[in-house]
Write an enzyme that holds these catalytic residues in place. Structure first.
Site, short mmCIF file in Angstrom:
data_model
loop_
_atom_site.label_atom_id
_atom_site.label_comp_id
_atom_site.label_asym_id
_atom_site.label_seq_id
_atom_site.Cartn_x
_atom_site.Cartn_y
_atom_site.Cartn_z
CE1 TYR A 192 88.45 8.66 18.61
CE2 TYR A 192 86.79 10.16 19.45
CZ TYR A 192 88.10 9.79 19.33
OH TYR A 192 89.07 10.56 19.92
CG ASP A 218 81.49 13.59 14.97
OD1 ASP A 218 82.07 14.19 14.04
OD2 ASP A 218 82.10 13.18 15.98
CB ILE A 271 85.00 15.49 12.34
CG1 ILE A 271 85.17 14.00 12.65
CG2 ILE A 271 84.39 16.21 13.51
CD1 ILE A 271 86.16 13.74 13.79
CE LYS A 296 90.17 12.87 13.17
NZ LYS A 296 91.33 12.16 13.71
#
Lengths: 434, 434
Positions: free
Chosen positions: A143, A228, A230, A270
């Site tokens: 990202y 992470d 998410i 998300k």
């Protein structure tokens, strides 16, 4: 007169990832008002299940109207100042985290630190785990925002773990070791691994073997793992999602040193499609870190109004279970629409089981196998075909020709139109073999 | 394994300011359930005007219920991701800022950067204006949280500007110059002045002469001025509040170099009593700083749900005007209750015209003129008399014997009880001449 941070021009904001958004904002597609405008395929946003949330809100007017059992709780919420967050909200979050992990792991609400989105969580973790000039290893592609979130104000460095299309961009043991050795050569002390599972931009989940290897590596090097997660609620197909916490437990490592060095980042932006509410969190197994990060959370607390509303939504277990399932089905169908559409025109997608996007192989459209040619193709796609897709270079992808296309931030009709525009692109090109 | 930040024990969390809160939490006063419990006089919270906000909400159910002109805006708010904030909210905030400054200055909504509370605003400002190891001059006594907010993650240093009860703790030119020289001796580059106007804990506002001097000083030394004006809506008595922006304009300095070096911090936590919603902001005159701080605001954005609600409340001009006026009156009356109660028992308060607290002279109760004796008195007051008040030492006050007492976070009856407990303290003491 200003700090170097205030005046620096790096950290990704000049990348095509963000430039594409600017172009989109100048000329956004609208089916009625601007049918030839740019279609936004660069935004990992989940709009597919809002009808479910909207109908929940229509049925449950008390929590939005600051009411609880008929009485006003406006005063209580307005004054709420405990930076540890609302206990009831953290309890519901912990149960929700377990639910999207199929209840294979349990979470203690007291180990949750709330943050104003995952952005804030990731930065706080870096401040907690590393000094300026120390490093985290991050698998590529990753990202683009991490260059800002992990590095900018903390001074922490990212050392990329290289990947290749030959292995479908998976994390390969030799690449992991190479990244570590590369950091040593740069005199950067490696403090941890920072993984995104499911991956953004790949939309793939890590296997138990990969997780096992990462854990062994972190034990061996005496470093942290930040996972992470998410996108954990977006896993719409097999193989099922395995959280780092599940992998650690499977190895019976709960009472060993690595246990307190494993941390999860999560959010409701998300899975639930609520980025506007700024609800993120870190899950720790270390009391020292819970205390430090809770103190840091003062710099980005979650509005009590939003904590209260979400504690009510997540607390409706029947609704939440149904939402998770239905949302997954819709994501799966959306991916199918995009992938089968592209396949018809000879464009291949990486096989993925999660996320709000596909990772598209457009190497056949490159005029040369370079990142310059990738940018040239990107400009052609956005300016001639009105599609804002995100080039792999903005995700630090080591190979040119890959693009991320998001599929859940528009209507089915708009996605169909986007696929038709890609057909037009293919028709007007002389692709090499893809 | 962890960073120094994560394991450090300083930055105020061990001060009596926070220890008092812990003691209060163990044994909180309740008129019915725990009448002998500790009364919280250490919390600068405004509960006096909630009835006004509650009745506004009862009359205006659309904005809390995610409705606008009869249609749902849940989707729009949930997806809101523009980190520049909602234009309509910033417009209303700019007008509100002007209103509490009696419309003597105007604010451009585009110059506002939203942050999750003033805590986040203050830290972002330090990241923007200084490198680690550079310094800001801060007048004493000052809010204990600044040691965390300005210094902890940024590495910026605070150099205190000394004050004295002889001058009612006002900022004296010689003390300002001394602080600057002291920083030089410590080899700390001074990047700015950080003032709190109205002052916490003093509850006083800066005069135009004081502001003039501070501006001249900042011009002379080529440094920034940050003016934390989070209490600007609590000015309940003359002299009227003068914002740093008004003082700058009066000197016709809009187009000179100092203009872009003056920054205001504000919030809705004190004036409006909404700390739970985490709404803070920075007002800049510099485009470079707006851009940098907007990017930093990603680490602590304001929930779109709360932005929307507050845009509606502030947009009701008749309500807002009435709220400002009525809230001031109530604060004025509250202060009077406290000050006249204490005066009866021989305790003097600093003359103040703003804030949610008074600055109390308890030197007469010290067994010796030392900070140890101040802490001894503090422990006696909290453990024997059940009052959590905040000792001057926690505000870095250079003289022992001063305490901050908050007056707007409880009912009138509870404040009366607190005053009676102070009477009991005085009756059982043999005060020196106060």
């Amino acid at each position: 007169m200003l700090s170097r941070k205030a005046t620096c021009k790096s950290h990704g904001e000049d990348s095509s990832y963000f430039l594409g958004w600017q172009e989109y904002e100048k000329n956004p597609h609208d089916p009625v008002r601007n049918p030839s405008g740019i279609i936004q395929l660069g935004l990992a946003e989940n709009q597919l299940s809002f009808d479910l949330l909207e109908s929940w809100i229509a049925r449950n007017q008390e929590p939005t109207g600051f009411m609880k059992k008929g009485g006003s709780i406006f005063r209580e919420l307005a004054l709420f100042q405990d930076y540890r967050g609302m206990p009831v909200f953290k309890k519901e979050l912990a149960e929700y985290m377990a639910a999207i992990r199929q209840d294979r792991v349990r979470f203690d609400p007291n180990n949750i630190v709330l943050t104003a989105g995952a952005t804030s969580a990731n930065e706080a973790l870096m401040f907690c785990l590393a000094e300026a000039g120390e490093a985290f290893l991050v698998p590529t592609p990753y990202y683009p925002g991490f260059d800002r979130d992990l590095k900018w104000r903390t001074g922490v460095e990212i050392v990329p773990i290289q990947s290749s299309s030959v292995n479908n961009f998976r994390i390969i043991p030799s690449a992991l070791e190479e990244a570590y050795q590369h950091a040593q050569k740069l005199h950067l002390k490696v403090k941890g691994l920072f993984i995104t599972n499911p991956s953004n931009p790949l939309g793939t989940t890590l296997s138990i073997h990969e997780l096992d290897h990462l854990i062994n590596f972190a034990i061996d090097k005496n470093i942290h793992i930040v996972s992470d997660e998410i996108y954990s609620g977006t896993v719409f197909d097999s193989p099922r999602f395995i959280s780092i916490m599940e992998a650690i437990k499977k190895k019976h490592l709960e009472n060993t040193a690595i246990w307190s060095r494993v941390h999860i980042v999560s959010s409701l932006s998300k899975d639930f499609g609520l980025p506007g509410f700024r609800i993120g969190m870190i899950y720790f197994n270390s009391k020292t870190l819970i205390a430090a990060a809770t103190k840091m959370s003062s710099f980005g607390l979650v509005s009590s109004q939003s904590q209260f509303l979400l504690s009510k939504i997540l607390g409706d277990k029947k609704f939440t279970r149904n939402y998770i399932m239905e949302n997954r089905n819709r994501l799966k169908n959306r991916r199918k629409t995009l992938v089968s559409g592209l396949q018809k025109y000879g464009i291949r997608c990486l096989d993925n089981n999660a996320g709000l996007f596909c990772w598209i192989d457009m190497r056949c459209l490159l005029t040369s196998y370079t990142f310059e040619a990738e940018m040239e193709l990107w400009r052609r796609i956005i300016f001639e075909y009105g599609l804002n897709i995100s080039p792999g270079s903005s995700f630090h992808c080591p190979e040119p020709g890959w693009f991320r296309i998001c599929f859940s931030n528009m209507s089915e009709e708009t996605l169909d139109l986007a696929v038709r525009r890609i057909k037009a692109l293919m028709d007007s090109s002389s692709p090499n073999a893809c």
